[in-house]
Design an enzyme around this catalytic site. Structure first.
Site, PDB file in Angstrom:
ATOM      1  CB  THR A 191      38.593-113.409 -46.526  1.00  0.00           C
ATOM      2  OG1 THR A 191      37.489-114.195 -46.977  1.00  0.00           O
ATOM      3  CG2 THR A 191      38.116-112.523 -45.405  1.00  0.00           C
ATOM      4  CB  SER A 211      40.058-119.419 -52.719  1.00  0.00           C
ATOM      5  OG  SER A 211      39.538-120.014 -51.570  1.00  0.00           O
ATOM      6  CB  THR A 241      41.083-119.531 -45.785  1.00  0.00           C
ATOM      7  OG1 THR A 241      39.703-119.153 -45.699  1.00  0.00           O
ATOM      8  CG2 THR A 241      41.954-118.422 -45.234  1.00  0.00           C
ATOM      9  CG  ASP A 242      36.458-120.967 -48.590  1.00  0.00           C
ATOM     10  OD1 ASP A 242      36.751-120.753 -47.405  1.00  0.00           O
ATOM     11  OD2 ASP A 242      35.386-120.602 -49.108  1.00  0.00           O
TER      12      ASP A 242
END
Ligand code: ASP
Length: 335
Positions: free
Chosen positions: A12, A53, A86-87
């Site tokens: 993101t 990700s 971030t995932d």
């Protein structure tokens, strides 16, 4: 003056609206063009990929790992920042930490708000903080700078789906903070010695390490299906302190007898896996060959298994390496 190399992978922090939703789309150069670079820091960009990700793969993680080791071979590099979605950030960061062999830092960061977010998005702030950390901290392995907090890679989990303060730690909370342009380190993470690098070409990629979750009514058929499907490692995400059922215990015993590495973690957010219960609990699962993962949650438990599988072809050595990386780190000491 040393330089910080920023390796960009998407997420993101490189995201913008595409059709009905958000997706990574900006190049590394574009991400960096919006960064507030701290005074005295010189930056070089390595644009590795532009990936959401959840689409991360072992092959890409290994490309990143090798790139980081190549960069550490350069004396002019003071530190490395990795921008990442971030995932799955906690997974990639932990894999790099397992192999981190240098006193210079690798600092992961990302964003919850996209590049085209109106106003001052969190990505700009996080990248600024990560650059600052990469130029200020040594001897702490791979780190995560996010939302003004600094975490050791080990134990970090994404704990909020939307908040800009997205990460927490299952180990011991943040190890530092970045506030008003100053990095403060509260403590230094204890880290096991780095494990051997995977061979340059890994013929069996993707190397399957699956996760199976226990819940009321759960059927170990899924664990058996993972093994039948070619998994060389399985992470059992158990209930409570690491408990399942006698039926799971039997499936774990079959898997480990067949040379599959089984790690035991829990779906509970806090606390360690503990050998307390029998009747399919952690006492029995460990006796059946599962390796308890201490404070690590599923994503990082899987990376621990993957790291052990990639580092050796020998079954006994893989098991030894898994125990090595899962051993609780030495007590945190004041920075
Ligand atoms: N879905 C995004 C990703 O992990 C979320 C983010 O980057 O914050 O790529």
């Amino acid at each position: 003056m040393g330089r910080i190399v920023v390796v960009t992978t998407g997420g993101t922090i490189a995201g913008r609206r595409r059709g009905a939703g958000l997706a990574a789309g900006a190049s590394g150069r574009e991400v960096l063009s919006r960064a507030v670079v701290p005074p005295g820091v010189s930056v070089e960009v390595v644009d590795l990929c532009t990936l959401d990700s959840p689409l991360m793969t072992t092959a890409r993680q290994l490309t990143l790992l090798r790139k980081v080791h190549q960069l550490f071979a350069r004396e002019d590099v003071e530190g490395i920042v990795v921008t990442h979605g971030t995932d799955t950030l906690e997974e990639t960061a932990f894999l790099l930490d397992l192999h981190h062999h240098d006193t210079r830092p690798v600092v992961f960061t990302g964003a919850q708000q996209p590049l085209d977010h109106p106003g001052d998005d969190d990505g700009r702030r996080n990248l600024h903080d990560a650059l600052l950390v990469a130029s200020a901290v040594t001897g702490a392995g791979t780190l995560v700078a996010f939302g003004g907090k600094l975490f050791a890679a080990r134990g970090t989990v994404k704990s909020h789906t939307l908040a800009v303060d997205a990460f927490s730690s299952t180990e011991d909370g943040p190890i530092g903070e970045v506030r008003d342009g100053t990095v403060t380190l509260f403590k230094r993470p204890g880290r096991p010695a780095p494990i051997p690098m995977p061979p340059r070409t890994v013929p069996q990629l993707p190397l399957r390490v699956d996760m199976v979750m226990h819940h009321s009514d759960a059927d170990p058929a899924l664990l058996r299906a993972a093994v039948a499907g070619g998994a060389r490692g399985v992470v059992l995400v158990a209930t409570g302190a690491g408990n399942a059922t006698p039926a799971f215990t039997a499936a774990v015993a079959e898997a480990t007898a067949g040379g599959v590495l089984v790690a035991l973690t829990t779906r509970v957010p806090g606390g360690p896996v503990a050998e307390l219960y029998t009747n399919g609990g952690a006492v029995d699962l460990v006796a059946a060959g599962a390796v308890p993962t201490g404070l690590l949650r599923a994503g990082q438990a899987r990376i621990a298994v993957l790291g052990a599988l990639l580092a050796s072809d020998e079954q006994a050595e893989r098991r030894r390496l898994l125990h090595h990386v899962l051993a609780l780190p030495a007590p945190y000491r004041a920075a």
